[in-house]
Design an enzyme around this catalytic site. Structure first.
Site, short mmCIF file in Angstrom:
data_model
loop_
_atom_site.label_atom_id
_atom_site.label_comp_id
_atom_site.label_asym_id
_atom_site.label_seq_id
_atom_site.Cartn_x
_atom_site.Cartn_y
_atom_site.Cartn_z
N GLY A 46 0.83 -1.19 0.00
CA GLY A 46 0.00 0.00 0.00
C GLY A 46 0.86 1.24 0.00
O GLY A 46 1.99 1.22 0.51
N GLN A 51 2.73 10.02 1.18
CA GLN A 51 4.05 9.38 1.33
C GLN A 51 4.99 9.74 0.18
O GLN A 51 6.19 9.54 0.28
CB GLN A 51 3.91 7.85 1.38
CG GLN A 51 3.32 7.34 2.68
CD GLN A 51 3.26 5.82 2.68
OE1 GLN A 51 2.35 5.25 2.09
NE2 GLN A 51 4.22 5.17 3.32
N CYS A 91 5.76 -0.36 7.36
CA CYS A 91 5.37 0.80 6.56
C CYS A 91 6.56 1.26 5.72
O CYS A 91 7.68 1.28 6.22
CB CYS A 91 4.93 1.92 7.49
SG CYS A 91 4.50 3.44 6.62
N LEU A 92 6.32 1.62 4.46
CA LEU A 92 7.41 2.07 3.58
C LEU A 92 8.06 3.36 4.08
O LEU A 92 9.19 3.66 3.73
CB LEU A 92 6.89 2.27 2.15
CG LEU A 92 6.40 1.00 1.44
CD1 LEU A 92 5.84 1.33 0.07
CD2 LEU A 92 7.53 -0.03 1.32
N HIS A 133 -4.49 0.98 7.62
CA HIS A 133 -3.16 1.60 7.60
C HIS A 133 -3.15 2.79 6.62
O HIS A 133 -2.62 3.86 6.94
CB HIS A 133 -2.14 0.53 7.18
CG HIS A 133 -0.73 0.99 7.12
ND1 HIS A 133 0.21 0.63 8.06
CD2 HIS A 133 -0.08 1.78 6.24
CE1 HIS A 133 1.38 1.18 7.75
NE2 HIS A 133 1.23 1.89 6.64
N GLU A 134 -3.76 2.59 5.46
CA GLU A 134 -3.79 3.66 4.44
C GLU A 134 -4.66 4.83 4.87
O GLU A 134 -4.30 5.99 4.67
CB GLU A 134 -4.26 3.09 3.10
CG GLU A 134 -3.29 2.13 2.45
CD GLU A 134 -1.88 2.69 2.35
OE1 GLU A 134 -1.73 3.85 1.92
OE2 GLU A 134 -0.93 1.99 2.72
N HIS A 137 -2.77 6.95 7.16
CA HIS A 137 -1.84 7.85 6.43
C HIS A 137 -2.57 9.10 5.96
O HIS A 137 -2.08 10.21 6.11
CB HIS A 137 -1.29 7.15 5.19
CG HIS A 137 -0.02 6.38 5.44
ND1 HIS A 137 1.11 6.95 5.97
CD2 HIS A 137 0.30 5.09 5.20
CE1 HIS A 137 2.06 6.03 6.06
NE2 HIS A 137 1.60 4.89 5.61
ZN ZN Z 1 2.52 3.07 5.56
#
Ligand code: ZN
Length: 166
Positions: A46, A51, A91-92, A133-134, A137
């Site tokens: 995701g 981000q 998470c990225l 999670h998204e 964000h």
């Molecule tokens: Zn993330």
């Protein structure tokens, strides 16, 4: 298409609540394609627009085993959630860090697709976790917000040290 640089915690741009998408134009289509390419290259399941430094309520996801089920989630609204449980998460924007957080195992949402068409989705397991999670964000939240302040401080130090070493 292009792979975009991903912002890392503690970048303040990850902490802003994103405004809804209103223009479904060529520029948005290109951003979505670039976000998919960036997510698959990372690799991740995701990626939220903020981000990659774009303040829009838009995320791309693909939780499938063979990376062939891309989902675009624009202006999402949660309709229902059930079965709270502990799940491991990464998470990225927090590279090389994973921890356990409380998430709902089932979630129902309404969102718009890349053409602005509304759809409803019922997600379970990893997909449900990814949706939560998204949406976090897009609200300017990170999963580490659910951890203790001591743990959060340790993670921040680790990431700042890693960034300084780049
Ligand atoms: Zn993330």
């Amino acid at each position: 298409m292009a792979v975009l640089p991903i912002l890392h915690h503690p970048d303040p741009r990850l902490r802003k609540k994103t405004p809804p998408v209103q223009q479904f134009d060529q520029k948005l289509q290109r951003l979505i394609d670039d976000m998919f390419e960036t997510m698959y290259a990372a690799p991740g399941v995701g990626l939220a627009a903020n981000q990659v430094g774009v303040q829009l309520r838009l995320s791309v996801m693909d939780c499938s085993e063979h990376h062939d089920q891309p989902i675009v989630m624009i202006n999402p609204e949660v309709l229902g959630a059930e079965e709270r449980q502990e799940m491991e998460e990464g998470c990225l924007s927090l590279p090389d860090i994973r921890d356990k957080v409380q998430r709902y195992n089932k979630i129902r949402l309404r969102a718009l697709d890349r053409n602005g068409q509304p759809y409803e989705l019922e997600a379970e397991g990893l997909m449900a976790q990814c949706v939560q999670h998204e949406i976090d964000h897009l609200d300017g939240k990170l999963y580490i917000d659910y951890l203790s302040s001591l743990k959060r401080e340790r993670i921040k130090k680790k990431l700042l040290k890693a960034a300084a070493g780049d």
